[in-house]
Design a protein around this motif. Structure first.
Motif, mmCIF file in Angstrom:
data_model
loop_
_atom_site.group_PDB
_atom_site.id
_atom_site.type_symbol
_atom_site.label_atom_id
_atom_site.label_comp_id
_atom_site.label_asym_id
_atom_site.label_seq_id
_atom_site.Cartn_x
_atom_site.Cartn_y
_atom_site.Cartn_z
ATOM 1 N N ALA A 366 21.348 43.251 45.816
ATOM 2 C CA ALA A 366 21.447 42.007 46.584
ATOM 3 C C ALA A 366 22.185 40.918 45.820
ATOM 4 C CB ALA A 366 20.048 41.520 46.960
ATOM 5 N N ARG A 367 22.334 41.091 44.511
ATOM 6 C CA ARG A 367 22.980 40.064 43.687
ATOM 7 C C ARG A 367 24.493 40.118 43.870
ATOM 8 N NH1 ARG A 367 21.355 37.856 38.480
ATOM 9 N NH2 ARG A 367 23.157 36.874 37.492
ATOM 10 N N ILE A 368 25.115 38.995 44.218
ATOM 11 C CA ILE A 368 26.573 38.955 44.313
ATOM 12 C C ILE A 368 27.131 38.560 42.953
ATOM 13 C CG2 ILE A 368 26.540 38.410 46.772
ATOM 14 C CD1 ILE A 368 27.315 35.548 46.024
ATOM 15 N N PRO A 369 28.299 39.070 42.587
ATOM 16 C CA PRO A 369 28.810 38.835 41.228
ATOM 17 C C PRO A 369 29.170 37.374 40.961
ATOM 18 C CG PRO A 369 30.449 39.967 42.564
ATOM 19 C CD PRO A 369 29.188 39.958 43.366
ATOM 20 N N THR A 370 29.691 36.679 41.969
ATOM 21 C CA THR A 370 30.113 35.289 41.790
ATOM 22 C C THR A 370 30.219 34.637 43.172
ATOM 23 O OG1 THR A 370 31.899 33.831 41.014
ATOM 24 C CG2 THR A 370 32.528 36.021 41.767
ATOM 25 N N GLU A 371 30.044 33.342 43.191
ATOM 26 C CA GLU A 371 30.203 32.600 44.444
ATOM 27 C C GLU A 371 31.671 32.305 44.739
ATOM 28 O OE1 GLU A 371 27.917 31.863 46.540
ATOM 29 O OE2 GLU A 371 26.058 32.207 45.434
ATOM 30 N N SER A 372 32.537 32.499 43.735
ATOM 31 C CA SER A 372 33.947 32.113 43.856
ATOM 32 C C SER A 372 34.839 33.328 44.047
ATOM 33 C CB SER A 372 34.398 31.347 42.609
ATOM 34 O OG SER A 372 35.798 31.176 42.597
ATOM 35 N N LEU A 373 35.515 33.404 45.177
ATOM 36 C CA LEU A 373 36.469 34.486 45.396
ATOM 37 C C LEU A 373 37.687 34.354 44.487
ATOM 38 C CD1 LEU A 373 36.333 34.919 49.256
ATOM 39 C CD2 LEU A 373 35.691 36.611 47.545
ATOM 40 N N GLU A 374 38.021 33.143 44.105
ATOM 41 C CA GLU A 374 39.141 32.960 43.175
ATOM 42 C C GLU A 374 38.793 33.551 41.811
ATOM 43 O OE1 GLU A 374 42.072 29.466 41.346
ATOM 44 O OE2 GLU A 374 40.264 28.912 42.488
ATOM 45 N N ALA A 375 37.580 33.280 41.342
ATOM 46 C CA ALA A 375 37.146 33.870 40.072
ATOM 47 C C ALA A 375 37.100 35.392 40.183
ATOM 48 C CB ALA A 375 35.776 33.328 39.689
ATOM 49 N N TYR A 376 36.629 35.876 41.319
ATOM 50 C CA TYR A 376 36.552 37.318 41.543
ATOM 51 C C TYR A 376 37.937 37.952 41.524
ATOM 52 C CZ TYR A 376 35.292 41.709 43.881
ATOM 53 O OH TYR A 376 35.112 43.034 44.203
ATOM 54 N N ASP A 377 38.927 37.260 42.083
ATOM 55 C CA ASP A 377 40.292 37.769 42.094
ATOM 56 C C ASP A 377 40.826 37.915 40.672
ATOM 57 O OD1 ASP A 377 42.723 38.266 44.023
ATOM 58 O OD2 ASP A 377 43.504 37.082 42.357
ATOM 59 N N TYR A 378 40.583 36.921 39.816
ATOM 60 C CA TYR A 378 41.011 37.032 38.418
ATOM 61 C C TYR A 378 40.285 38.188 37.724
ATOM 62 C CZ TYR A 378 43.705 32.680 38.359
ATOM 63 O OH TYR A 378 44.645 31.707 38.586
ATOM 64 N N TYR A 379 39.009 38.347 38.024
ATOM 65 C CA TYR A 379 38.236 39.444 37.430
ATOM 66 C C TYR A 379 38.828 40.801 37.819
ATOM 67 C CZ TYR A 379 34.388 42.747 36.843
ATOM 68 O OH TYR A 379 33.630 43.845 36.507
ATOM 69 N N LEU A 380 39.190 40.948 39.095
ATOM 70 C CA LEU A 380 39.784 42.209 39.538
ATOM 71 C C LEU A 380 41.108 42.472 38.838
ATOM 72 C CD1 LEU A 380 39.132 42.256 43.396
ATOM 73 C CD2 LEU A 380 37.792 43.309 41.572
ATOM 74 N N ARG A 381 41.893 41.424 38.612
ATOM 75 C CA ARG A 381 43.165 41.597 37.904
ATOM 76 C C ARG A 381 42.924 42.063 36.470
ATOM 77 N NH1 ARG A 381 47.443 39.504 40.830
ATOM 78 N NH2 ARG A 381 46.828 38.229 42.624
ATOM 79 N N ALA A 382 41.879 41.534 35.847
ATOM 80 C CA ALA A 382 41.545 41.979 34.486
ATOM 81 C C ALA A 382 41.137 43.446 34.490
ATOM 82 C CB ALA A 382 40.415 41.117 33.928
ATOM 83 N N GLU A 383 40.322 43.825 35.465
ATOM 84 C CA GLU A 383 39.862 45.209 35.540
ATOM 85 C C GLU A 383 41.019 46.167 35.811
ATOM 86 O OE1 GLU A 383 36.162 46.412 35.578
ATOM 87 O OE2 GLU A 383 36.576 44.776 34.181
ATOM 88 N N GLN A 384 42.011 45.705 36.571
ATOM 89 C CA GLN A 384 43.150 46.566 36.911
ATOM 90 C C GLN A 384 43.967 46.929 35.678
ATOM 91 O OE1 GLN A 384 46.281 44.901 39.363
ATOM 92 N NE2 GLN A 384 46.549 46.814 40.471
ATOM 93 N N GLU A 385 43.884 46.088 34.640
ATOM 94 C CA GLU A 385 44.637 46.392 33.419
ATOM 95 C C GLU A 385 44.126 47.659 32.746
ATOM 96 O OE1 GLU A 385 47.334 44.889 32.153
ATOM 97 O OE2 GLU A 385 47.372 43.696 33.973
#
Length: 744
Positions: A366-385
Motif C-alpha cells: 500500500a506504500r507509494i514510493p513518492t508523492e512526486s511524479l517528477e521525482a519518480y521520473d528522475y528515479y526511473l532515469r537513474a534505474e535505467q542506467e
C-alpha cells in the motif's frame, strides 16, 4: 567484397546456457558429437558448406533452398533418433531457421541481411523444429515432403520490414499441406505429437501485443529449463513502449521494474529477477519460450504509450501451460494516476492467482514510493542506467538523477537506497575513480541509513547495510540485516545472494549454498557480476568445482575484473590444476602488476582466519608475490631501529613510485605526515611497529586501515631506480631520498 543470393541455414541449441551450468564439459561434448555425426555429413550430402560454428550454433550456406530444407529435415530426424533414449534434462534440442536472401562474402565467412533474417527466423522455430522465411516457402512448398504452418508476417528484432514465417511439420501425413495459425487444430487430424507443434488460435490485437504472443499447446514439463516452483511463479516481461518516443523508454522499463519489485514483496509468489526477463527478450519469441527458459507458470506482458499527460497501459496475465489469458486490462488514464494503475495491476494479479497476503505485505504494497511524479521520473532515469557502475560518466549521471529525485522529495527512500547501491558498488569493487574507498563507504552507510529511517523495510538498503557490517567485522549484525532484506522482499535474488555471501563468511556453508541456489533460480540469466558473486559464495563454501564454472563465465564476460582472476587462481589450486592456476595468476599480474599477498591479507582481515589463510596460501602456490611487483629485499639492507625513526622525524621524502609517479612526503616529530603528488593531497599519521615496520594511516584511503611495510637501502646501483631508499607496502613500491625539513 562479394555479394550473392544464397540459402542460409542457422541452427541453435535451446537452453544451452542452462545445460552448460549443469554439465559444461558434457554439454560441449554432446554438441560436438551432434555437429560431427549429424550436421557435417548432412550438410555435405546436400551440397552445402559449413561456414562456421558459433558457440552453440551452426551456420551453413546452400546454392539451393530445396537442398537446405532437405538438410534441415534430415538433421532433425536424425537427431530425434539419436536422442530418443537421452535424459530429457540433458538432451540437446536444436532450432533451425532457413532464409533465402542476399549475403556478403568475406573470405570464408558470410554476413548481411540474409544471415540476420535466418537467425531471427530460427528463434521462431519450436525446439527440435524448423522455421523458414516466405522466400524459402515460395520455392519449396510443393517440392519437399513436409507440411507447413503459416505464422503470417512477423516483426523481428533489427529488421525493418515484417517477414513471412512458416513452421515446418515433419510428419509425413502433413506433406504438401499448409495451414494458417489462426486455423489452429481444425485443419488436420494428425497424431498427438504433430498437434503439439501446431499453433493455437492467435488473438487479434497485434498493435498492442508483441510477437511473443504466438501461443502453442503446452509443451511437456520436461521442456522447462527448471522445475516449476510449488507457489505461483511469474515472469514480468519488459513493457513495450509503443508510442515511438524513446524519451519514454525509461517509463516502460520503470513500470516493469516496479511491478517486479512490488510482486517480489509477496511471499506467496515466485518472481523472476529483472535482469533475466530483460535478457530473455532478445531470444524468446513467444510466451512458451519465456515460460520454458525461465521455468515459470505465468507470464505478465504489456505495453505503454504516453501522450502528454495521458497514459495508456495494456496488461495481460497469461497461463503459459494453456496459452490462455487469465486476466487482461486496458487503462486509459492521466499520467498522475500511474501509481493507482500499478496498485490495480498488482491487486488483480494477486487476486487472479489466489494469493493470500499477510498484514505486513498488505501494508508494504500500500506504500507509494513518492508523492512526486517528477521525482519518480528522475528515479526511473537513474534505474535505467543499470546496475554496472564501472565508469565515471555512468556513475555520475546515475547519482545525479537519484539526487534530483531526493531534492524534490527528501523522503524518497528508494532514491536514497539507490545512492547507497552505487556507493557500495564503487567501494566493494575498489573502483576508486569517483570517490576513495572510505568516502564511498561513508556515503553508502549514510544513504542506506537514511533510506531505512524513512522505510525500515527497504530491501536494497538492508542489503547494502549488511555488506558494510560484514566488512566492519560485525557478522551477526550483517546476518540480521541480510535476513531482514530477504523477509522484506522474498523474491529478491540480490538479497538472497548477499545473505548467502554472509553465511559463507561466517562458516554456515551448507546454508550459504542453499541460499545462493535460491538466488540463481530467481535470476536464471544472471549478469556476469552476479555470477562472480555466486562463484565466490561457492568458493567460500568449499565447492571449488561449481565456483570455477561460474567464475570462468564471469571472467570471460569481464576480462579485466580483478576478483574473477584472483578467486579463479586460488580455486584452480584447490582443485589441483596448478597449470591453469599459474596461467590465471600470470594474467592477474599482467593486468594488476601490484597484486600481492600482503594486500589481500589486509583486504580480507574480516574473514575467518582459516579461510583467509587458505586463500592466501593458494595464491602463493600459484605464484602471486608477497609484495607488489615481486619485490624481495635482503634482511641486511632493511632499515631498523633509530635509523628508521630518524627517517620520519622532521624530514621530507622525495622520490618516485614504481609506476613513475613523482611524490613528496613530509613528516613532523609528532607522528603526522602529509603526502603530495600530481593528483593526490592527503594527510595522516605514521608510527613504527616493533623495531622495523613502518605503518601509515590516511583518512579516506584503504578503508581507513593502518598499512604497514618496510624500508630498505637501495642497493641497485646506478642502473636501478634513483633514490637512497626503497619503501615497500601492500599498496606501493617507492624509491626516495631524504632531506631534513627547514627549521622554523
Amino acid at each position: 567484397m562479394e555479394r550473392r543470393l544464397a540459402a542460409v541455414l542457422i541452427a541453435d541449441v535451446v537452453g544451452y546456457s542452462r545445460l552448460s551450468e549443469i554439465d559444461e564439459e558434457g554439454t560441449r561434448t554432446r554438441f560436438q558429437s551432434d555437429l560431427r555425426q549429424a550436421f557435417e555429413p548432412m550438410i555435405a550430402r546436400h551440397h552445402g558448406r559449413l561456414v562456421k560454428t558459433m558457440g552453440d550454433g551452426v551456420l551453413a550456406e546452400f546454392h539451393s533452398v530445396v537442398d537446405a530444407l532437405h538438410c534441415a529435415v534430415d538433421v532433425q530426424r536424425d537427431l530425434a533418433d539419436r536422442h530418443v533414449d537421452a535424459e530429457p534434462e540433458l538432451r540437446l534440442d536444436f532450432r533451425i531457421g532457413i532464409n533465402l536472401g542476399d549475403i556478403i562474402v568475406e573470405g570464408d565467412d558470410i554476413q548481411g541481411d540474409g544471415v540476420n533474417i535466418a537467425d531471427r527466423i530460427q528463434r521462431l522455430a519450436t525446439p527440435g523444429g524448423i522455421a523458414i522465411s516466405g522466400t524459402v516457402y515460395d520455392q519449396v512448398k510443393s517440392r519437399v515432403a513436409v507440411g507447413y504452418v503459416s505464422l503470417g508476417s512477423q516483426k523481428v528484432r533489427n529488421i525493418a520490414e515484417p517477414i513471412r514465417v512458416y513452421r515446418v511439420v515433419l510428419d509425413p501425413a502433413a506433406a504438401g499441406k499448409t495451414v494458417h495459425a489462426r486455423q489452429g487444430l481444425r485443419s488436420w487430424r494428425l497424431a498427438a505429437a504433430v498437434v503439439a507443434v501446431i499453433a493455437l488460435p492467435l488473438a487479434a490485437a497485434a498493435y498492442w501485443w508483441p510477437p511473443w504472443t504466438i501461443f502453442e499447446a503446452a509443451a511437456p514439463a520436461t521442456r522447462f529449463a527448471y522445475p516449476i516452483p510449488d507457489k505461483p511463479s511469474v515472469a514480468v516481461l519488459p513493457f513495450i513502449n509503443v508510442g515511438g518516443d524513446a524519451e519514454q523508454d525509461h517509463l516502460a522499463e520503470g513500470l516493469t521494474d516496479d511491478l517486479i519489485t512490488e510482486l517480489s514483496k509477496v511471499s506467496g509468489l515466485f518472481v523472476i529477477a529483472r535482469h533475466s526477463v530483460f535478457a530473455i527478450q532478445d531470444t524468446a519469441t513467444k510466451i512458451q519460450d519465456v515460460a520454458e527458459e525461465l521455468g515459470v507458470h505465468y507470464v505478465l506482458e504489456g505495453s505503454l504509450q504516453r501522450a502528454g499527460m495521458r497514459l495508456r497501459i495494456n496488461v495481460k496475465l497469461i497461463d503459459a501451460f494453456s496459452g490462455l489469458s487469465l486476466w487482461a486490462e486496458r487503462y486509459d488514464r492521466q499520467y498522475a494516476d500511474l501509481f493507482a494503475v500499478q496498485d490495480d495491476v498488482i491487486g488483480k494479479i494477486i487476486s487472479a492467482l489466489s494469493v493470500k497476503l499477510s498484514d505486513g505485505e498488505r501494508n508494504r504494497l500500500a506504500r507509494i514510493p513518492t508523492e512526486s511524479l517528477e521525482a519518480y521520473d528522475y528515479y526511473l532515469r537513474a534505474e535505467q542506467e543499470g546496475t554496472s557502475f564501472n565508469d565515471v560518466a555512468t556513475s555520475r549521471e546515475t547519482l545525479s538523477y537519484y539526487q534530483k529525485a531526493i531534492d524534490i522529495d527528501p523522503d524518497f527512500a528508494d532514491a536514497h537506497a539507490g545512492i547507497a547501491r552505487v556507493a557500495v558498488d564503487i567501494w566493494r569493487n575498489d573502483y576508486n575513480f569517483l570517490w576513495s574507498g572510505a568516502v564511498a563507504r561513508k556515503i553508502a552507510y549514510d544513504a542506506a541509513g537514511q533510506a531505512l529511517k524513512i522505510d525500515p523495510n527497504n530491501a536494497r538498503a538492508q542489503t547494502v547495510l549488511a555488506l558494510l557490517q560484514l566488512v566492519d567485522g560485525r557478522p551477526q549484525a550483517a546476518l540480521e540485516s541480510a535476513n531482514r532484506a530477504v523477509a522484506a522482499q522474498p523474491s529478491d535474488a540480490e538479497a538472497y545472494a548477499n545473505l548467502a555471501l554472509i553465511l559463507a563468511h561466517t562458516g554456515s556453508r551448507e546454508q550459504a549454498i542453499a541460499e545462493i541456489e535460491k538466488a540463481m533460480r530467481l535470476d536464471p540469466a544472471a549478469p556476469p557480476s552476479f555470477q562472480l558473486l555466486a562463484g565466490i559464495v561457492y568458493y567460500k563454501a568449499g565447492d571449488d568445482s561449481r565456483a570455477v564454472l561460474l567464475m570462468e563465465a564471469a571472467r570471460d564476460a569481464l576480462p579485466n575484473a580483478e576478483p574473477a582472476r584472483e578467486f579463479l587462481t586460488a580455486a584452480y589450486i584447490h582443485l589441483g590444476d596448478e597449470a591453469r592456476a599459474r596461467q590465471e595468476a600470470a594474467k592477474l599480474l599482467e593486468l594488476f602488476p601490484n597484486s600481492n599477498l600482503t594486500y589481500y591479507g589486509y583486504l580480507y582481515d574480516y574473514w575467518r582466519e582459516e579461510d583467509r589463510n587458505r586463500h592466501i596460501e593458494a595464491l602463493r602456490a600459484a605464484g602471486i608475490p608477497q609484495w607488489p611487483f615481486g619485490f624481495e629485499g635482503a634482511d641486511a639492507d632493511r632499515v631498523v631501529g633509530d635509523d628508521l625513526r630518524n627517517l620520519i622525524k622532521n624530514t621530507s621524502w622525495v622520490g618516485t613510485h614504481k609506476n613513475g609517479t613523482e611524490f613528496i612526503q613530509y613528516f613532523d616529530s609528532q607522528g603526522n605526515t602529509a603526502y603530495r603528488s600530481a593528483n593526490t593531497n592527503i594527510t595522516g599519521i605514521v608510527e613504527i611497529e616493533g623495531d622495523d615496520r613502518l605503518c601509515e594511516q590516511f583518512a579516506g584511503y584503504f578503508l581507513d586501515r593502518m598499512v604497514c611495510g618496510y624500508v630498505y637501502r637501495n642497493t641497485t646501483g646506478d642502473d636501478g631506480p634513483p633514490g637512497d631508499y626503497v619503501r615497500i607496502s601492500s599498496q606501493a613500491l617507492t624509491y626516495f631520498s631524504v632531506k631534513p625539513n627547514p627549521t622554523q
